[in-house]
Design a protein around this motif. Structure first.
Motif, PDB file in Angstrom:
ATOM      1  N   SER A  33      10.929 -30.010  41.600  1.00 52.22           N
ATOM      2  CA  SER A  33       9.919 -31.034  41.346  1.00 52.22           C
ATOM      3  C   SER A  33       9.858 -31.391  39.870  1.00 52.22           C
ATOM      4  O   SER A  33       9.786 -32.568  39.498  1.00 52.22           O
ATOM      5  N   ALA A  34       9.900 -30.357  39.018  1.00 51.00           N
ATOM      6  CA  ALA A  34       9.845 -30.608  37.576  1.00 51.00           C
ATOM      7  C   ALA A  34      11.063 -31.396  37.108  1.00 51.00           C
ATOM      8  O   ALA A  34      10.949 -32.306  36.263  1.00 51.00           O
ATOM      9  N   ASP A  43      14.490 -40.978  48.761  1.00 55.80           N
ATOM     10  CA  ASP A  43      14.787 -41.448  47.412  1.00 55.80           C
ATOM     11  C   ASP A  43      16.074 -42.267  47.380  1.00 55.80           C
ATOM     12  O   ASP A  43      16.273 -43.097  46.487  1.00 55.80           O
ATOM     13  N   ALA A  68      14.651 -24.775  47.568  1.00 54.38           N
ATOM     14  CA  ALA A  68      14.262 -26.052  46.970  1.00 54.38           C
ATOM     15  C   ALA A  68      14.949 -27.209  47.686  1.00 54.38           C
ATOM     16  O   ALA A  68      14.347 -28.264  47.918  1.00 54.38           O
ATOM     17  N   PRO A  71      11.402 -24.573  44.499  1.00 58.49           N
ATOM     18  CA  PRO A  71      10.807 -25.887  44.792  1.00 58.49           C
ATOM     19  C   PRO A  71      10.050 -26.474  43.609  1.00 58.49           C
ATOM     20  O   PRO A  71      10.087 -27.689  43.375  1.00 58.49           O
ATOM     21  N   LEU A  72       9.346 -25.626  42.841  1.00 57.75           N
ATOM     22  CA  LEU A  72       8.638 -26.118  41.664  1.00 57.75           C
ATOM     23  C   LEU A  72       9.630 -26.618  40.616  1.00 57.75           C
ATOM     24  O   LEU A  72       9.401 -27.640  39.957  1.00 57.75           O
ATOM     25  N   THR A 106      -1.227 -29.929  46.037  1.00 59.03           N
ATOM     26  CA  THR A 106      -0.923 -28.755  45.214  1.00 59.03           C
ATOM     27  C   THR A 106      -1.995 -27.694  45.375  1.00 59.03           C
ATOM     28  O   THR A 106      -1.698 -26.499  45.521  1.00 59.03           O
ATOM     29  N   TYR A 135      16.841 -37.214  41.997  1.00 60.34           N
ATOM     30  CA  TYR A 135      17.301 -35.900  42.440  1.00 60.34           C
ATOM     31  C   TYR A 135      18.754 -35.613  42.076  1.00 60.34           C
ATOM     32  O   TYR A 135      19.255 -34.526  42.370  1.00 60.34           O
ATOM     33  N   PRO A 173      12.450 -35.879  50.866  1.00 58.32           N
ATOM     34  CA  PRO A 173      12.339 -36.753  49.689  1.00 58.32           C
ATOM     35  C   PRO A 173      13.698 -37.153  49.090  1.00 58.32           C
ATOM     36  O   PRO A 173      13.834 -38.259  48.574  1.00 58.32           O
ATOM     37  N   HIS A 184      12.797 -30.109  49.649  1.00 56.01           N
ATOM     38  CA  HIS A 184      12.900 -31.480  49.120  1.00 56.01           C
ATOM     39  C   HIS A 184      13.892 -32.339  49.900  1.00 56.01           C
ATOM     40  O   HIS A 184      14.188 -33.461  49.450  1.00 56.01           O
ATOM     41  N   PHE A 211      12.843 -33.460  38.920  1.00 57.86           N
ATOM     42  CA  PHE A 211      12.686 -34.835  39.411  1.00 57.86           C
ATOM     43  C   PHE A 211      11.727 -35.616  38.518  1.00 57.86           C
ATOM     44  O   PHE A 211      11.981 -36.773  38.149  1.00 57.86           O
ATOM     45  N   ASP A 212      10.597 -34.986  38.155  1.00 56.78           N
ATOM     46  CA  ASP A 212       9.621 -35.664  37.300  1.00 56.78           C
ATOM     47  C   ASP A 212      10.218 -36.000  35.938  1.00 56.78           C
ATOM     48  O   ASP A 212       9.894 -37.036  35.344  1.00 56.78           O
TER      49      ASP A 212
END
Length: 409
Positions: A371-372, A254, A243, A367-368, A53, A380, A250, A247, A374-375
């Motif tokens: 990611s958020a 995943d 995004a 993209p951010l 990051t 996904y 991944p 991703h 996914f977290d």
């Protein structure tokens, strides 16, 4: 009507055969810090003990700065012509990229280097290169734009390979200035010799002979509901497509794919992006652009459905990569083309600058956001469903556009 509007497609290419290629090299320069950074991420992170990051935060900074200055740069291109911006911008951008090799491990210095690069890339943003091409091509504008914007596909294919080879041979700190010097040697001579729009100044006598560009004023364009729809379509689309590309590996891993196999499938995105650009350019010259765009913008939604329903199958993954690639190679072409058709060329730089702002914001935040999500959810799946919804929304928005007022301006 510009002078280009009176010519056939063949005559336009005979008059300016190398301009789209030179513009494409310039457009490739504008993304050297995006597509060229990948090979440097790991060695920089290892050298300084940084997280990924921290190493890549400059990309978000640079993209947001571009969004902030998109309209002012576009207005200046409208007044001065794109040639000077292109010539100076290529030198500044490559120089700033070379400066990344001076990084010392100080995080403040790293941000300052990226701030310098963010400012240096302003004169090479897409508005500059498409503006020149738009004034020289009307009958074959779609294909000419496609050739120009293939510069990004060239960058995606060339810069990672060149950077990886140079890093392996010289180390990353020496590789950055060498890579910048090599690219200047390739791109600058072509741009110097062949990059010139119809509105560029060529001396006092030529100023009086410049073509009168037709179109709406900046205020008229900004108040138009058509422009608002283009802004919305641009933001929704880039938020999800960028995004999805970032991703993509991944997403496949995943779902159980081997990392190398996933990377091989993801490579199809780049291959099909070239096909997508050229095919879309030809379609835009022959059919109603809004309907072409609406159809093309649905392809990634089909790809997401394939990943959701058959994501464990190599065939489904490959087909999804193809769907994403075909649209990744076409989205900017569609927006640029529709801008010229609905608003003309009089204030193209300023109006497209506003749309570029939406494209940049989507690129910086998508993209951010993925990611958020996914977290927060641990997978996904929700992001893929969101992508389907937003892609469908952008497609419907384009389909709702009326017939253009400046179809051959």
């Amino acid at each position: 009507m510009t002078q280009a509007g009176a010519l056939t497609a063949g005559a336009e290419w005979r008059r300016s055969p190398v301009l789209p290629i030179a513009a494409g090299l310039g457009y490739a320069t504008s993304v050297i810090h995006i597509y060229g950074l990948g090979p440097y991420i790991e060695p920089i992170s290892q050298s300084f003990g940084w997280s990924r990051t921290q190493t890549t935060i400059g990309l978000t900074l640079a993209t947001l700065v571009q969004a902030l200055f998109s309209v002012p740069i576009g207005l200046m291109v409208d007044r001065q012509g794109p040639r000077l911006f292109g010539l100076v911008g290529v030198l500044l951008t490559c120089g700033a990229f070379a400066m990344l090799g001076t990084a010392s491990g100080d995080k403040t210095q790293w941000l300052m280097l990226w701030s310098l690069l963010a400012l240096a890339t302003l004169p090479v943003q897409a508005t500059v290169w498409t503006s020149a091409v738009a004034t020289r091509f009307a009958a074959s504008r779609g294909l000419a734009f496609a050739v120009t914007l293939c510069g990004a596909s060239l960058a995606a294919a060339l810069f990672p390979l060149l950077g990886s080879w140079l890093i392996g041979r010289y180390g990353w700190q020496t590789a950055a200035p060498i890579q910048a010097a090599i690219w200047v040697g390739i791109a600058f001579p072509m741009i110097f010799l062949f990059f010139r729009g119809a509105h560029d100044r060529r001396g006092k006598a030529a100023v009086a002979e410049r073509p009168v560009l037709t179109g709406v004023t900046l205020g008229e364009g900004l108040r138009s509901s058509i422009y608002h729809r283009l802004l919305l379509a641009s933001l929704l689309f880039t938020f999800t497509i960028i995004a999805l590309v970032v991703h993509f590996v991944p997403i496949l891993t995943d779902r159980g794919a081997d990392r190398m196999a996933a990377a091989g499938v993801a490579a199809l995105v780049g291959l099909f992006s070239v096909i997508g650009r050229l095919a879309t350019g030809l379609l835009l010259d022959r059919f109603r652009a809004s309907l072409v765009g609406a159809t093309v913008f649905l392809l990634p939604a089909i790809g997401c459905l394939l990943l959701l329903t058959g994501g464990d199958s190599w065939m489904a993954q490959a087909a999804a990569a193809a769907m994403v690639g075909l649209t990744l190679g076409a989205e900017v072409d569609v927006i640029v083309y529709l801008t010229t058709q609905h608003f003309g060329l009089k204030t193209f730089g300023g109006l497209y600058g506003g749309l570029l702002m939406a494209l940049s914001v989507g690129t910086a935040t998508g993209p951010l956001g993925a990611s958020a999500l996914f977290d927060a959810t641990g997978g996904y799946g929700p992001f893929l469903w969101l992508t389907i919804a937003l892609m469908a929304g952008s497609s419907v928005t384009l389909a709702s556009l009326p017939r253009p007022a400046f179809a051959r301006s």
